[in-house]
Design an enzyme around this catalytic site. Sequence first.
Site, PDB file in Angstrom:
ATOM      1  N   HIS A  81      29.916  43.367  37.247  1.00 54.96           N
ATOM      2  CA  HIS A  81      30.244  42.604  38.448  1.00 54.96           C
ATOM      3  C   HIS A  81      31.710  42.880  38.770  1.00 54.96           C
ATOM      4  O   HIS A  81      32.535  42.934  37.862  1.00 54.96           O
ATOM      5  CB  HIS A  81      30.011  41.113  38.157  1.00 54.96           C
ATOM      6  CG  HIS A  81      29.982  40.258  39.375  1.00 54.96           C
ATOM      7  ND1 HIS A  81      31.121  39.935  40.064  1.00 54.96           N
ATOM      8  CD2 HIS A  81      28.955  39.666  40.026  1.00 54.96           C
ATOM      9  CE1 HIS A  81      30.791  39.173  41.098  1.00 54.96           C
ATOM     10  NE2 HIS A  81      29.479  38.992  41.094  1.00 54.96           N
ATOM     11  N   ARG A 107      34.175  36.648  48.328  1.00 54.00           N
ATOM     12  CA  ARG A 107      34.341  37.771  49.263  1.00 54.00           C
ATOM     13  C   ARG A 107      33.491  37.557  50.506  1.00 54.00           C
ATOM     14  O   ARG A 107      33.875  37.889  51.612  1.00 54.00           O
ATOM     15  CB  ARG A 107      33.991  39.088  48.575  1.00 54.00           C
ATOM     16  CG  ARG A 107      35.135  39.592  47.711  1.00 54.00           C
ATOM     17  CD  ARG A 107      34.737  40.794  46.890  1.00 54.00           C
ATOM     18  NE  ARG A 107      33.777  40.442  45.864  1.00 54.00           N
ATOM     19  CZ  ARG A 107      32.648  41.087  45.636  1.00 54.00           C
ATOM     20  NH1 ARG A 107      32.325  42.126  46.372  1.00 54.00           N
ATOM     21  NH2 ARG A 107      31.830  40.695  44.681  1.00 54.00           N
TER      22      ARG A 107
END
Length: 557
Positions: free
Chosen positions: A217, A237
């Site tokens: 990740h 994000r």
Amino acid sequence: MRVAIELHDNKADVLVVGKCEKRDAHTILATGGINAALGNLDKKDSWQVHAADTIREGGYINDAKAVKVLCKNATDAVKELAKWKVKFHKETNGKITQRFFGAATYRRACFVGDYTGKAILDSLVDQTLKREVRFKNEIYIVSLLYAKGRVNGAIGLDIRNGEFIIFHSKIVVLCTGGHSRMYKRSSSRFWENNGDGIFLGYELGAKFMDMEMFQFHPTGMVYPQEAEGLLVTEAVRGEGGILTNKRGQRFMEKYAPEKMELSARDVVARAVYNEIKEGRGTKKKGVYLDISYKPKKYILSRIPRMYKQFKDYVNVDISKDKMEVAPTAHYSMGGIYVDHETGKTSIKNLFAIGEVTAGVHGANRLGGNSLAEIIIFGKLTGKNILKELKSIRFTKIDESLVNDKVLEIMHKLGNERGKDPIKIKKDIQNLMWRNVGVVRKARDMKKALKKLHKYKKLKFKVDNSLIMNENLIAALDIRNMLPTCEMIIRSALFREESRGAHYRVDFPETLDKWKMNIICNVEEDGIRISTKPLKKIPYDVNKFLKKKSDVSNLLLE
Ligand SMILES: Cc1cc2nc3c(=O)[nH]c(=O)nc-3n(C[C@H](O)[C@H](O)[C@H](O)COP(=O)(O)OP(=O)(O)OC[C@H]3O[C@@H](n4cnc5c(N)ncnc54)[C@H](O)[C@@H]3O)c2cc1C
């Protein structure tokens, strides 16, 4: 637990054994959701589109038959969980809300706030308790028992009272989770995901598949040590979080100018990795993730868990300051080779389901599919075991052999003069992180393999105490990690291409000739690598795979 429910409901005698407390399995970390093509918000979604998304994300090397089973059964699985009082978020019309997950064509993930895994695990525990299924918690299974060509039980160490326990059974189902703790930085907790299930299968000569496939990740916490690797959700994000290096440069402009921070997980992970590697990272070897330009109220309403996580661990108010993040080992796509419809491994009377297995996710996992996997294949495996049980007889256990086995384990692990296992465990995790991580190349991996062989010869400092003995646990963990790491490295070296989460800087292309699975066979003289042709993609899924799909900007959980 889903296997146990199925077995118990059909009058089979079942015992659930776990290393931790029953409500504390790693599954509780799962946040974002469970996939099922209910089509509640996007009517065009279907199990076929779900399957096509899964195979596309999996780099086309998934077990396509298993994918079909997963996607076809996911809606029933979610309905069953809802019936079992998992309080999925609902729309005003009473239908379950669904949200986007990375690489999904439609809104498909059903969720309970940002603690879906915990809600599911709690409901499974409640269901098992209601049925009075027996549990044995805090038992470290150290070896499986095997007689007359079949598994017939297991040996466990009771971590609290130091007793070895023999479990005598007709069959064993491994649901021991993934092996992300091969790596220094991991989104799991430090005491779990040490490759226990992989070792237990390895010891009996099971087959393993696609061990090179490991998902990193892009954003995990960098410090403090106890929180290193902890997930910083993609939602940051998705909500507009910006990545910059120590020079203040928004580096995604260079790597993926169109999608920027919302590029696919592996693209962002490699970009972050590269910035750090080339000296543009922070002192703590991270990069900055900044959402502080958004109003505090907005941050608190959209990513409250992240706000709390940074406040609690590092006293950073993310509505005012930047976060420091770096890639973290997240999910094991590779694992024990099983026939997913039956849960059978290559060893008689040994079954496996969940993250310990390989195949469903191929070269990269579609977010939201693993929770679906453990429910669906748990139930199917239970059903199949019921059929098999009738013809399986108990095989006697020779208790003197068990004693010998325990002595052998203790002897092999070490003695009072051995090396510090806690330190060596960290060294191995560092070795894997540096040489077999986000970006791989032959020279580094060969170096790691050589070092690993040296670790195999070590004895560890383990005294005779069996109660809550940290050194003993660490030495056992290392024993489990070594073949797991070796299979990851050997498979990663063998696959001379880049596909899904496996990125070789010396072989950056994805090549058709590598559209196959890599198998690790355990033989007398060690691990032998072979390949396996892919299963044919079912026609009804293939039709949807041919349709073009551009979903890499849909990151939101
Ligand atoms: C931070 C995070 C977020 C995630 N979010 C999502 C998400 O939103 N959606 C999704 O689908 N997936 C998500 N995942 C992935 C998902 O959580 C896991 O893949 C899944 O929970 C694995 O379940 P499992 O039953 O295979 O294993 P686990 O839940 O890991 O359980 C393994 C069990 O085996 C026991 N065990 C292990 N070794 C031994 C031993 N030697 N002796 C005895 N017992 C042993 C453990 O005690 C534990 O009870 C996420 C993962 C992480 C880390």
